[in-house]
Design a protein around this motif. Structure first.
Motif, PDB file in Angstrom:
ATOM      1  N   GLU A  78       0.833  -1.214   0.000  1.00  0.00           N
ATOM      2  CA  GLU A  78       0.000   0.000   0.000  1.00  0.00           C
ATOM      3  C   GLU A  78       0.864   1.260   0.000  1.00  0.00           C
ATOM      4  O   GLU A  78       0.526   2.245  -0.626  1.00  0.00           O
ATOM      5  CB  GLU A  78      -0.908   0.009   1.232  1.00  0.00           C
ATOM      6  N   LEU A  79       1.998   1.184   0.718  1.00  0.00           N
ATOM      7  CA  LEU A  79       2.837   2.382   0.838  1.00  0.00           C
ATOM      8  C   LEU A  79       3.926   2.429  -0.232  1.00  0.00           C
ATOM      9  O   LEU A  79       4.770   3.321  -0.232  1.00  0.00           O
ATOM     10  CB  LEU A  79       3.458   2.447   2.237  1.00  0.00           C
ATOM     11  N   SER A  80       3.915   1.418  -1.112  1.00  0.00           N
ATOM     12  CA  SER A  80       4.888   1.372  -2.196  1.00  0.00           C
ATOM     13  C   SER A  80       6.331   1.411  -1.657  1.00  0.00           C
ATOM     14  O   SER A  80       7.162   2.208  -2.083  1.00  0.00           O
ATOM     15  CB  SER A  80       4.622   2.564  -3.120  1.00  0.00           C
ATOM     16  N   VAL A  81       6.580   0.535  -0.695  1.00  0.00           N
ATOM     17  CA  VAL A  81       7.874   0.464  -0.021  1.00  0.00           C
ATOM     18  C   VAL A  81       8.481  -0.914  -0.314  1.00  0.00           C
ATOM     19  O   VAL A  81       7.777  -1.912  -0.266  1.00  0.00           O
ATOM     20  CB  VAL A  81       7.659   0.618   1.511  1.00  0.00           C
ATOM     21  N   PRO A  82       9.790  -0.973  -0.636  1.00  0.00           N
ATOM     22  CA  PRO A  82      10.370  -2.274  -0.961  1.00  0.00           C
ATOM     23  C   PRO A  82      10.354  -3.254   0.213  1.00  0.00           C
ATOM     24  O   PRO A  82      10.750  -2.908   1.323  1.00  0.00           O
ATOM     25  CB  PRO A  82      11.814  -1.948  -1.370  1.00  0.00           C
ATOM     26  N   PHE A  83       9.869  -4.451  -0.047  1.00  0.00           N
ATOM     27  CA  PHE A  83       9.802  -5.521   0.960  1.00  0.00           C
ATOM     28  C   PHE A  83      10.041  -6.841   0.227  1.00  0.00           C
ATOM     29  O   PHE A  83       9.556  -7.036  -0.878  1.00  0.00           O
ATOM     30  CB  PHE A  83       8.413  -5.530   1.624  1.00  0.00           C
ATOM     31  N   CYS A  84      10.780  -7.738   0.857  1.00  0.00           N
ATOM     32  CA  CYS A  84      11.038  -9.034   0.230  1.00  0.00           C
ATOM     33  C   CYS A  84      11.009 -10.113   1.306  1.00  0.00           C
ATOM     34  O   CYS A  84      11.674  -9.980   2.335  1.00  0.00           O
ATOM     35  CB  CYS A  84      12.411  -8.977  -0.446  1.00  0.00           C
ATOM     36  N   ARG A  85      10.226 -11.170   1.062  1.00  0.00           N
ATOM     37  CA  ARG A  85      10.185 -12.273   2.026  1.00  0.00           C
ATOM     38  C   ARG A  85      11.296 -13.255   1.635  1.00  0.00           C
ATOM     39  O   ARG A  85      11.055 -14.235   0.940  1.00  0.00           O
ATOM     40  CB  ARG A  85       8.804 -12.934   2.004  1.00  0.00           C
ATOM     41  N   ASN A  86      12.513 -12.931   2.048  1.00  0.00           N
ATOM     42  CA  ASN A  86      13.681 -13.712   1.629  1.00  0.00           C
ATOM     43  C   ASN A  86      13.975 -14.891   2.553  1.00  0.00           C
ATOM     44  O   ASN A  86      14.840 -15.712   2.269  1.00  0.00           O
ATOM     45  CB  ASN A  86      14.927 -12.810   1.552  1.00  0.00           C
ATOM     46  N   GLY A  87      13.268 -14.998   3.675  1.00  0.00           N
ATOM     47  CA  GLY A  87      13.516 -16.093   4.619  1.00  0.00           C
ATOM     48  C   GLY A  87      14.728 -15.823   5.487  1.00  0.00           C
ATOM     49  O   GLY A  87      15.581 -14.997   5.150  1.00  0.00           O
ATOM     50  N   SER A  88      14.781 -16.484   6.643  1.00  0.00           N
ATOM     51  CA  SER A  88      15.960 -16.306   7.503  1.00  0.00           C
ATOM     52  C   SER A  88      16.433 -17.648   8.050  1.00  0.00           C
ATOM     53  O   SER A  88      15.658 -18.606   8.126  1.00  0.00           O
ATOM     54  CB  SER A  88      15.642 -15.347   8.655  1.00  0.00           C
ATOM     55  N   MET A  89      17.732 -17.665   8.398  1.00  0.00           N
ATOM     56  CA  MET A  89      18.338 -18.884   8.950  1.00  0.00           C
ATOM     57  C   MET A  89      19.100 -18.528  10.211  1.00  0.00           C
ATOM     58  O   MET A  89      19.788 -17.509  10.248  1.00  0.00           O
ATOM     59  CB  MET A  89      19.383 -19.452   7.988  1.00  0.00           C
ATOM     60  N   VAL A  90      19.015 -19.390  11.232  1.00  0.00           N
ATOM     61  CA  VAL A  90      19.921 -19.261  12.382  1.00  0.00           C
ATOM     62  C   VAL A  90      20.890 -20.438  12.268  1.00  0.00           C
ATOM     63  O   VAL A  90      20.460 -21.606  12.241  1.00  0.00           O
ATOM     64  CB  VAL A  90      19.174 -19.344  13.728  1.00  0.00           C
TER      65      VAL A  90
END
Ligand SMILES: Cc1cc2nc3c(=O)[nH]c(=O)nc-3n(C[C@H](O)[C@H](O)[C@H](O)COP(=O)(O)OP(=O)(O)OC[C@H]3O[C@@H](n4cnc5c(N)ncnc54)[C@H](O)[C@@H]3O)c2cc1C
Length: 483
Positions: A78-90
């Motif tokens: 909605e806010l036209s802001v870059p977002f990426c669901r790239n995942g995370s690892m520990v």
């Protein structure tokens, strides 16, 4: 001037709250002590949208983290802001670490984090070939993501302003007094009246609380230092790579940013000065030593900048969300340390619900528009799109920042949109001019010139980031010059 609600603090939390308030028929204002918004913790952090396995079950941190993670995709769109669901690892480097991963997995499941899985080393290397050969496994959280924290903050405030909310920068709240049912919010220059106050003042939220006699919590700064590498390193890893957490935090991470750089850090050091954002040789040395433990191939010759962010650590250990002690019309959104960026979209509706509970009438606006007009990004456009834009406005045909391909048209857009950019750093946060390899060496003077022209001020009054941070201090040649 009388407002229904005054929000103190223009970080991501204040931004999301102001936006949420702008859904209702209210007169709301955000008060920020700096010359621009997003200049506190919301400017300098890891930019991770945490999956939610770190916080203890039952805490506000756990609850808002998981809810905020789920909301982030929609809010960013909605806010036209870059977002990426790239995942995370520990990563686990020992058998003891593997036990920690299992604890984190169980904790995550209890918090409601979906799809958590412990990977064997081969599965890790298949996803992330650059990870150390010393690992024994990793906890994989596919819902982890990355976002641009200052764009999110600026975007939320712009959208709130488009929906009728107001903003005052350079308004440092130094006192609050009661006048009948209203608050008078005081700064050294002026006062405003408001029926309700939201305290989202980050590191200084305990000082705001004390202004209404609430001394129920205190906040102390914890320094986190980072090194940012250029885009040659940005594709070394795709997911966000953590090390096992300690009692001081989530440890040193290695992550791509939404803009294609590689970010490494942060350290974790308790300090006493709430304004000390210096970096230290020892801190940066630690960042490098620990980051290469996870990803040995990082080439630190490609560092382009280092910076420090200050966490606002509450003595309670959890977010302070609720009415002030003895003052039900002031609601705290305080002590929002990590995962506060992730949690902000979920904290905002809760604060508005609490304001409603305290008596604020909440009538939805029929014409609320959740969408922000996209900021033109020349660097991301196709040749056809670029040509069309330049035809429309030739100033998009003039490159100001060569490293990041930023045009004069974008700098002008940053200066003339809400909240307006008034300094070189404010232009940088909105456009990325000065965020490339040369760090403003080429575009800095041009941005100063454009700011002076557009604001109608002499060039030597243009600042780096407000106050006395002038970019030019005097002439080197000619009349009044040293040479
Ligand atoms: C090193 C570090 C790493 C982090 N990493 C992550 C992460 O990866 N993911 C995540 O989810 N979270 C992360 N966080 C946490 C996240 O950055 C914060 O929770 C979030 O930015 C807090 O936002 P805020 O609006 O509460 O505070 P801030 O952004 O600090 O904003 C508070 C604002 O209040 C203003 N203010 C203060 N006093 C006054 C006054 N008297 N009058 C007017 N204005 C005032 C300040 O100028 C400031 O702009 C990290 C934080 C740090 C420091």
């Amino acid at each position: 001037m009388k407002y229904d609600v005054a929000v103190i603090g223009g970080g991501v939390v204040g931004s999301m709250i102001l936006r949420e308030l702008s859904r209702y028929q209210l007169k709301s204002i955000l008060l920020e002590r700096q010359e621009d918004v997003a200049m506190g913790a919301s400017r300098a952090n890891s930019a991770i949208v945490h999956a939610g396995f770190d916080a203890k079950p039952g805490t506000k941190k756990a609850d808002f983290n998981v809810k905020g993670n789920a909301l982030m995709e929609t809010v960013a769109k909605e806010l036209s802001v870059p977002f990426c669901r790239n995942g995370s690892m520990v990563l686990a480097f020992s058998d003891e670490d593997l036990e920690t991963l299992e604890t984190l997995r169980l904790r995550g499941e209890e918090n409601g984090v979906p799809m958590l899985r412990i990977l064997c080393p081969e599965e890790v290397w298949e996803k992330e070939p650059a990870i150390s050969r010393e690992i024994k496994g990793a906890l994989w959280a596919p819902t982890g993501g990355i976002v641009c924290p200052y764009e999110l903050t600026i975007g939320g405030i712009e959208n709130a302003m488009d929906n009728g909310a107001e903003l005052k920068t350079n308004f440092c709240v130094t006192g609050i007094r009661k006048d009948g049912d209203s608050f008078v919010v005081v700064s050294p220059e002026e006062e405003i009246c408001a029926s309700y106050i939201v305290n989202a003042a980050g590191l200084f939220a305990d000082e705001i609380a004390r202004m209404v006699g609430d001394d129920s919590f205190s906040i102390s700064p914890r320094r986190g230092e980072y090194e940012l590498l250029d885009k040659t390193q940005g594709t070394l890893v795709h997911a966000t790579i953590f090390q096992p957490p300690t009692k001081m935090g989530k440890g040193i991470l290695v992550t791509p940013t939404v803009d294609g750089n590689l970010l490494t850090g942060p350290t974790s050091e308790d300090i006493s000065d709430k304004e000390d954002t210096e970096t230290t040789a020892a801190g940066l040395d630690k960042v490098q030593k620990l980051a290469v433990k996870s990803v040995p191939g990082i080439n630190y010759r490609n560092v382009i900048t280092a910076f420090t962010g200050l966490r606002a650590c509450p003595d309670s250990g959890d977010f302070v969300i609720g009415p002030a002690k003895g003052e039900p019309h002031l609601i705290h959104a305080a002590g929002i340390e990590s995962p506060g960026l992730t949690s902000a979209p979920a904290i905002a509706p809760e604060i508005v619900r609490l304001l409603g509970e305290a008596g604020l009438p909440l009538h939805p606006k029929e014409d609320f528009c959740p969408n922000r007009r996209p900021f033109p990004k020349f660097r991301e456009m196709s040749d056809e799109e670029r040509e069309a834009l330049v035809q429309q406005d030739p100033r998009f045909g003039k490159i100001v920042c060569r490293c990041e391909t930023i045009t004069e048209g974008e700098v002008l857009e940053a200066i003339h949109r809400n909240p307006p950019a008034r300094s070189v750093d404010a232009v940088k946060r909105r456009t990325r001019a000065g965020m490339g390899r040369c760090q403003g060496g080429f575009c800095g003077p041009q941005v100063v010139e454009i700011l002076a022209r557009e604001l109608g001020i002499p060039m030597d009054e243009v600042t780096k980031s407000g106050g006395k941070s002038r970019m030019l201090t005097g002439k080197t040649r000619g009349e009044g010059g040293a040479i």
